[in-house]
Write an enzyme that holds these catalytic residues in place. Structure first.
Site, PDB file in Angstrom:
ATOM      1  N   LEU A 124      34.729  30.968  37.648  1.00 51.54           N
ATOM      2  CA  LEU A 124      35.123  30.780  36.258  1.00 51.54           C
ATOM      3  C   LEU A 124      36.415  31.528  35.969  1.00 51.54           C
ATOM      4  CD1 LEU A 124      31.642  31.159  34.539  1.00 51.54           C
ATOM      5  CD2 LEU A 124      32.755  29.089  35.396  1.00 51.54           C
ATOM      6  N   CYS A 125      37.296  30.860  35.251  1.00 48.39           N
ATOM      7  CA  CYS A 125      38.596  31.439  34.918  1.00 48.39           C
ATOM      8  C   CYS A 125      38.515  32.139  33.570  1.00 48.39           C
ATOM      9  CB  CYS A 125      39.651  30.340  34.884  1.00 48.39           C
ATOM     10  SG  CYS A 125      41.304  30.935  34.477  1.00 48.39           S
ATOM     11  N   LEU A 126      38.311  33.456  33.609  1.00 46.65           N
ATOM     12  CA  LEU A 126      38.232  34.278  32.405  1.00 46.65           C
ATOM     13  C   LEU A 126      39.080  35.526  32.623  1.00 46.65           C
ATOM     14  CD1 LEU A 126      34.338  34.231  32.060  1.00 46.65           C
ATOM     15  CD2 LEU A 126      35.935  32.595  31.064  1.00 46.65           C
ATOM     16  N   LEU A 143      41.284  33.140  30.018  1.00 44.26           N
ATOM     17  CA  LEU A 143      42.516  32.538  30.470  1.00 44.26           C
ATOM     18  C   LEU A 143      42.283  31.252  31.203  1.00 44.26           C
ATOM     19  CD1 LEU A 143      44.142  35.797  31.806  1.00 44.26           C
ATOM     20  CD2 LEU A 143      44.419  34.774  29.573  1.00 44.26           C
TER      21      LEU A 143
END
Length: 252
Positions: free
Chosen positions: A86-88, A251
């Site tokens: 996951l893009c965080l 992000l």
């Protein structure tokens, strides 16, 4: 292998989470490797995920707490692609946005906030609608029963529900924690998505959150207040004192 600082930090975080559980979330490290954790999120009321249980995995780097972990959700949810990074800002997708003051409590609370919101980022499922997410919530228990990691670390659905009830009722000494009420007096990591072109920038605008679901309570894993990391002599790494209430940015 975890560094001495990372091992000490994660051991302390696990003890704090046991003493002060995060509502709607169970999490624990594996016996063989403290850098590898599994979690279960129980879908909060008044969301598409109500009634569901979602297994996921967090893997910390050996440099933790000076580098962020990778985060995945394994159980199909309709919100995230199964077993996909996951893009965080709280994940290893964007190490430049990581704050060493953040810990497992901040990571889990931020993930739940993002899950129940409407923002999208890399690793999100954009094809499943509300009806599909509710259907997957009901099917999540059958999926978990077939997963060896869920059975090993969390036993079964009934065990998770019992632990969740205890966590909600005992959190901070209250009889019951209502996710709607706690959001009125407690801040939680906000969910903000930044485009790829501006991912390097730390400034972004907040995206709207779900009207039905308010953000859950942030439980700090350290009693000390947030502070700027101290720099020792000879340019040694700053000493980190657990979670802070900084708001991670999501992000893309």
């Amino acid at each position: 292998m975890a560094s001495p600082a990372g091992f000490k930090r994660l051991t302390k975080e696990y003890q704090r989470i046991q003493d002060e559980p995060v509502p709607y979330i169970l999490t624990r490290p594996t016996d063989a490797n403290i850098l590898e954790w599994y979690y279960v999120i129980q879908g909060p009321p008044d969301t598409d995920y109500e009634g569901g249980q979602y297994l996921g995995k967090v893997v910390f780097p050996s440099q933790y707490p000076y580098a962020p972990p990778s985060i995945r959700m394994l159980t199909p949810s309709g919100r995230f692609l199964p077993d996909t990074r996951l893009c965080l800002s709280i994940s290893d997708y964007h190490p430049e946005s990581w704050n060493p003051s953040w810990g497992m409590g901040t990571i889990m609370t931020g993930l739940l906030s993002f899950m129940t919101g409407t923002e999208h980022s890399t690793g999100c499922d954009t094809a499943t609608n509300s009806f599909g997410r509710k259907k997957l919530a009901q099917e999540s228990h059958a999926w978990n029963e077939r997963n060896e990691h869920f059975k090993k670390w969390f036993e079964n659905r009934q065990h998770v529900e019992k632990c969740m009830t205890t966590a909600i009722q005992t959190s901070k000494g209250e009889k019951k924690v209502d996710i709607k009420e706690t959001s009125k007096s407690t801040s939680a990591p906000t969910a903000t998505v930044i485009s790829s072109a501006s991912a390097a920038s730390a400034d972004s605008s907040s995206s709207p959150t779900s009207e039905k679901h308010k953000k859950p309570e942030v439980i700090d894993l350290d009693d000390s207040p947030p502070s700027t990391p101290r720099v020792k002599k000879k340019k040694k790494k700053p000493e980190v004192q657990g979670d802070s209430e900084f708001e991670p940015i999501l992000l893309d």
